[in-house]
Design a protein around this motif. Structure first.
Motif, PDB file in Angstrom:
ATOM      1  N   ARG A 163      19.751 -15.963 -13.590  1.00 55.73           N
ATOM      2  CA  ARG A 163      19.781 -16.483 -12.220  1.00 55.73           C
ATOM      3  C   ARG A 163      18.476 -16.189 -11.492  1.00 55.73           C
ATOM      4  NH1 ARG A 163      21.263 -16.440  -6.894  1.00 55.73           N
ATOM      5  NH2 ARG A 163      23.035 -17.800  -6.332  1.00 55.73           N
ATOM      6  N   MET A 164      17.978 -14.982 -11.648  1.00 56.12           N
ATOM      7  CA  MET A 164      16.733 -14.609 -10.979  1.00 56.12           C
ATOM      8  C   MET A 164      15.538 -15.364 -11.559  1.00 56.12           C
ATOM      9  SD  MET A 164      17.776 -12.685  -8.595  1.00 56.12           S
ATOM     10  CE  MET A 164      16.628 -11.507  -7.874  1.00 56.12           C
ATOM     11  N   GLN A 165      15.585 -15.686 -12.837  1.00 59.23           N
ATOM     12  CA  GLN A 165      14.529 -16.513 -13.424  1.00 59.23           C
ATOM     13  C   GLN A 165      14.558 -17.918 -12.815  1.00 59.23           C
ATOM     14  OE1 GLN A 165      15.422 -16.170 -17.605  1.00 59.23           O
ATOM     15  NE2 GLN A 165      14.253 -14.268 -17.858  1.00 59.23           N
ATOM     16  N   ALA A 166      15.775 -18.426 -12.579  1.00 62.49           N
ATOM     17  CA  ALA A 166      15.900 -19.723 -11.912  1.00 62.49           C
ATOM     18  C   ALA A 166      15.385 -19.634 -10.479  1.00 62.49           C
ATOM     19  CB  ALA A 166      17.359 -20.177 -11.927  1.00 62.49           C
ATOM     20  N   CYS A 167      15.644 -18.495  -9.816  1.00 58.03           N
ATOM     21  CA  CYS A 167      15.140 -18.286  -8.457  1.00 58.03           C
ATOM     22  C   CYS A 167      13.615 -18.284  -8.435  1.00 58.03           C
ATOM     23  CB  CYS A 167      15.668 -16.976  -7.883  1.00 58.03           C
ATOM     24  SG  CYS A 167      17.421 -17.020  -7.458  1.00 58.03           S
ATOM     25  N   LEU A 191      19.946 -11.090  -2.265  1.00 57.52           N
ATOM     26  CA  LEU A 191      19.044 -10.554  -3.288  1.00 57.52           C
ATOM     27  C   LEU A 191      18.101 -11.638  -3.808  1.00 57.52           C
ATOM     28  CD1 LEU A 191      21.503  -8.298  -5.337  1.00 57.52           C
ATOM     29  CD2 LEU A 191      19.609  -7.521  -3.912  1.00 57.52           C
ATOM     30  N   SER A 192      18.644 -12.826  -4.018  1.00 56.13           N
ATOM     31  CA  SER A 192      17.823 -13.933  -4.511  1.00 56.13           C
ATOM     32  C   SER A 192      16.733 -14.296  -3.504  1.00 56.13           C
ATOM     33  CB  SER A 192      18.706 -15.162  -4.792  1.00 56.13           C
ATOM     34  OG  SER A 192      19.672 -14.876  -5.778  1.00 56.13           O
ATOM     35  N   CYS A 193      17.111 -14.331  -2.223  1.00 57.74           N
ATOM     36  CA  CYS A 193      16.134 -14.667  -1.184  1.00 57.74           C
ATOM     37  C   CYS A 193      15.081 -13.570  -1.043  1.00 57.74           C
ATOM     38  CB  CYS A 193      16.848 -14.915   0.142  1.00 57.74           C
ATOM     39  SG  CYS A 193      17.825 -16.433   0.173  1.00 57.74           S
ATOM     40  N   ASN A 194      15.500 -12.318  -1.168  1.00 55.23           N
ATOM     41  CA  ASN A 194      14.536 -11.217  -1.115  1.00 55.23           C
ATOM     42  C   ASN A 194      13.533 -11.316  -2.258  1.00 55.23           C
ATOM     43  OD1 ASN A 194      15.815 -10.175   1.138  1.00 55.23           O
ATOM     44  ND2 ASN A 194      17.022  -8.684  -0.007  1.00 55.23           N
ATOM     45  N   TYR A 195      14.026 -11.683  -3.429  1.00 58.80           N
ATOM     46  CA  TYR A 195      13.153 -11.845  -4.593  1.00 58.80           C
ATOM     47  C   TYR A 195      12.168 -12.995  -4.372  1.00 58.80           C
ATOM     48  CZ  TYR A 195      11.853 -12.582  -9.525  1.00 58.80           C
ATOM     49  OH  TYR A 195      11.170 -12.737 -10.700  1.00 58.80           O
TER      50      TYR A 195
END
Length: 365
Positions: A25-29, A79-83
């Motif tokens: 998910r974070m890679q997609a972000c 968390l995704s937005c922070n990243y």
């Protein structure tokens, strides 16, 4: 005890799977962050976040855990937005004015982690993005009190950038002065001509002399440097705080509904979902029509026939061509679906020049 261990082992297996999914998910972000940088989009999209939560909560079969799952989704989105914010912390954004001006306030609210750079003119801020030196520009489209910003309209028509985001920023003017000054001391107020005009009733009521300045923030800095207790500026609360001045009187606008619409300009066009129409979708077109009777009416009829509701229709004189005009339209709806593409094809047959400036959702400041 064996039963507890079995359940805990099951949770460990689930956590291991979730770790892999979280990484994916974070890679997609990360990919989304790259797209947002290229297209001049903000990290947060409240409408998309609400839509995602509403859709995913329906996947549950156990209603008792729904509020916990909603909180889990909200935490994951944060968390995704922070990243993404971390990845985009080096984004370079231009605006016209000086630090503390309303344009800088708008740019900071849309891109709180970006490097903001001021330019002395709309054209220079726009050109810095066209050249690739900066990622996007935040420029005003219109003010609810003073009307459209003609210089920016002309850049939209002649330039190569696209609009992918628009924000409404409420404009609240304050009378600010050096420490130690009182309202009774003030004899002269300085500010941008539009700000003076928007506070004309207040100025006349107090009998102040006026002096124009290039923008509200520069006027406030002039007052700060001058240090004359008889001279005040009309500017924002943010400017007052930055310069260490004080507010003598708040919200002195004649109209309490004073709002400026700021647009984000970038080199790439954002193609919004073509799956269907959403209530917050809008698009902009600029065009010229052939010098024939009924050409403009025919253009407007095509837009209406395809079911698009026009919010705005304006005309502007074309530079260098006497008594020739181009037209600017804002309309509601999705222009990237089949219906929108068919409309553009029909318009191109009767318009001498046609440009799809961009599609966007309007956000509040």
């Amino acid at each position: 005890m064996d039963e507890l261990k079995t359940v805990r082992n099951k949770i460990n297996e689930i956590d291991a799977s979730m770790a892999k999914l979280f990484e994916e998910r974070m890679q997609a972000c990360r990919e989304i962050a790259g797209y947002k940088k290229e297209h001049g989009l903000s990290v947060r999209d409240s409408a998309r976040e609400a839509e995602l939560i509403d859709k995913r909560r329906k996947d549950l079969q156990d209603d008792a855990i729904e509020p916990y799952y909603v909180q889990f989704l909200k935490n994951t989105i944060d968390l995704s937005c922070n990243y993404q914010s971390m990845l985009l912390s080096g984004r370079k954004v231009t605006y016209c004015g000086v630090e503390g001006a309303f344009a800088q306030i708008a740019a900071h609210r849309m891109f709180p982690d970006a490097q903001l750079t001021a330019f002395p003119s709309f054209a220079e801020a726009y050109a810095a993005v066209e050249s690739g030196e900066y990622d996007c520009a935040v420029l005003p489209l219109e003010n609810s009190y003073a009307g459209e910003v003609g210089a920016v309209m002309d850049l939209i028509f002649s330039g190569t950038l696209y609009i992918n985001q628009v924000m409404d920023l409420p404009i609240v003017h304050h009378l600010i002065a050096p420490e130690g000054a009182s309202l009774e001391d003030i004899r002269t107020v300085v500010s941008h001509p539009q700000a003076l005009d928007q506070c004309s009733g207040y100025i006349e009521k107090h009998g102040f002399e006026t002096k124009t300045y290039s923008n509200t923030a520069a006027a406030a800095k002039y007052v700060k440097d001058l240090g004359d207790k008889t001279v005040a500026a009309i500017a924002s609360e943010e400017t007052c705080e930055k310069l260490g001045l004080k507010i003598l009187e708040s919200s002195i606008n004649d109209s309490k509904n004073n709002t400026t619409r700021f647009a984000v300009f970038s080199r790439a066009q954002n193609h919004r979902s073509s799956a269907g129409r959403k209530d917050d979708e809008n698009f902009m077109l600029v065009f010229t029509v052939k010098n024939e009777a009924g050409a403009l009416a025919q253009t407007l009829n095509i837009i209406g026939a395809h079911g698009y509701n026009m919010r705005t229709l304006r005309s502007r004189p074309m530079k260098g061509l006497k008594w020739n005009y181009y037209f600017f339209i804002e309309a509601e709806g999705n222009i990237h679906n089949t219906n929108g593409q068919d409309m553009l094809q029909e318009l191109s047959a009767i318009c001498a020049k046609l440009k799809n400036v961009g599609s966007y959702s309007e956000i509040g400041g």
